[in-house]
Structure formats: C-alpha cells, structure tokens
Write a protein that holds these residues in place. Structure first.
Motif, PDB file in Angstrom:
ATOM      1  N   LYS A 149       0.965  -1.214   0.040  1.00 38.19           N
ATOM      2  CA  LYS A 149       0.230   0.034  -0.038  1.00 38.19           C
ATOM      3  C   LYS A 149       0.975   1.308   0.033  1.00 38.19           C
ATOM      4  O   LYS A 149       0.693   2.165  -0.818  1.00 38.19           O
ATOM      5  N   THR A 150       1.852   1.231   0.704  1.00 34.88           N
ATOM      6  CA  THR A 150       2.958   2.332   1.090  1.00 34.88           C
ATOM      7  C   THR A 150       3.490   2.598  -0.533  1.00 34.88           C
ATOM      8  O   THR A 150       3.557   3.869  -0.776  1.00 34.88           O
ATOM      9  N   ASP A 180       2.501   1.632  -3.560  1.00 37.62           N
ATOM     10  CA  ASP A 180       1.255   2.251  -4.304  1.00 37.62           C
ATOM     11  C   ASP A 180       1.156   3.669  -4.173  1.00 37.62           C
ATOM     12  O   ASP A 180       0.886   4.523  -5.129  1.00 37.62           O
ATOM     13  N   ASN A 181       0.864   4.057  -2.882  1.00 44.68           N
ATOM     14  CA  ASN A 181       0.658   5.642  -2.611  1.00 44.68           C
ATOM     15  C   ASN A 181       1.855   6.447  -2.942  1.00 44.68           C
ATOM     16  O   ASN A 181       1.521   7.579  -3.450  1.00 44.68           O
TER      17      ASN A 181
END
Length: 109
Positions: free
Chosen positions: A84-85, A87-88
């Motif tokens: 997630k990190t 991707d962000n």
C-alpha cells in the motif's frame, strides 16, 4: 520527490546522496537501519544500490523527511503496509511529475 538519476543497474552512494540532497552518511545509516535496503558491495566494500533500493530509499525519504515519521515509525509503516505504501508513493511521485510538467507549460504561455 523527483530524482534526476540516469537509468543504470547500480548507483554509487555519492550519486544518491547528491540526488536526495543529503549526506552520504545518512544513506549509510538508513542502509544499516532498514532491512529493505540491500545494496551489493564491490571488492573494495563500496555500496552499489540497485533501482529497487533507490525506490525504497525514496519511500524512506518521503516518510522521514517529508511526512515527519520517526525511524521506528517508518520501519513499522514499511513492514506493515509495504504494498500500500509503495502504491501511494508511486501515485504521489507521478502526480508531482505531472504538476512539474504543468508548471513548465504555464511558464511557456
């Protein structure tokens, strides 16, 4: 943060320190502190960072320098939500690049 690095297989610590505008000692320190960074070392013991290592360094820089995370907080954040990190972070990087291009176009008008 946009880095102006040429496409290469390996980057020296000096190149990265200059690109991130930090001391080489900080890159060395992050290398020791974060298990996600795994540079190769040549016969002299010089660290040679791969593009994947550079992405991790960019994430660490973003978390610690731009968002104000502590080192422990950054470690936890990277381990718990690495996908997630990442991707962000990639989304933010792309948006910053688009913003810079738009500002250049605005200057040209």
């Amino acid at each position: 943060m946009q880095l102006n690095l040429p496409e290469k297989r390996y980057y020296g610590i000096g190149e990265l320190a200059k690109a991130f505008d930090v001391n080489a000692s900080l890159i060395r320190f992050w290398d020791k502190e974060f298990d996600e960074i795994n540079p190769k070392k040549n016969a002299k013991g010089d660290r040679m960072f791969r593009p994947d290592d550079v992405k991790v360094l960019q994430m660490i820089y973003h978390l610690v320098k731009e968002r104000g995370f502590t080192l422990e907080g950054a470690k936890i954040h990277l381990k718990e939500g690495k996908k997630k990190t990442l991707d962000n972070f990639e989304i933010i990087s792309k948006l910053e690049g688009i913003k810079n291009q738009l500002l250049e176009l605005k200057k040209g008008l």
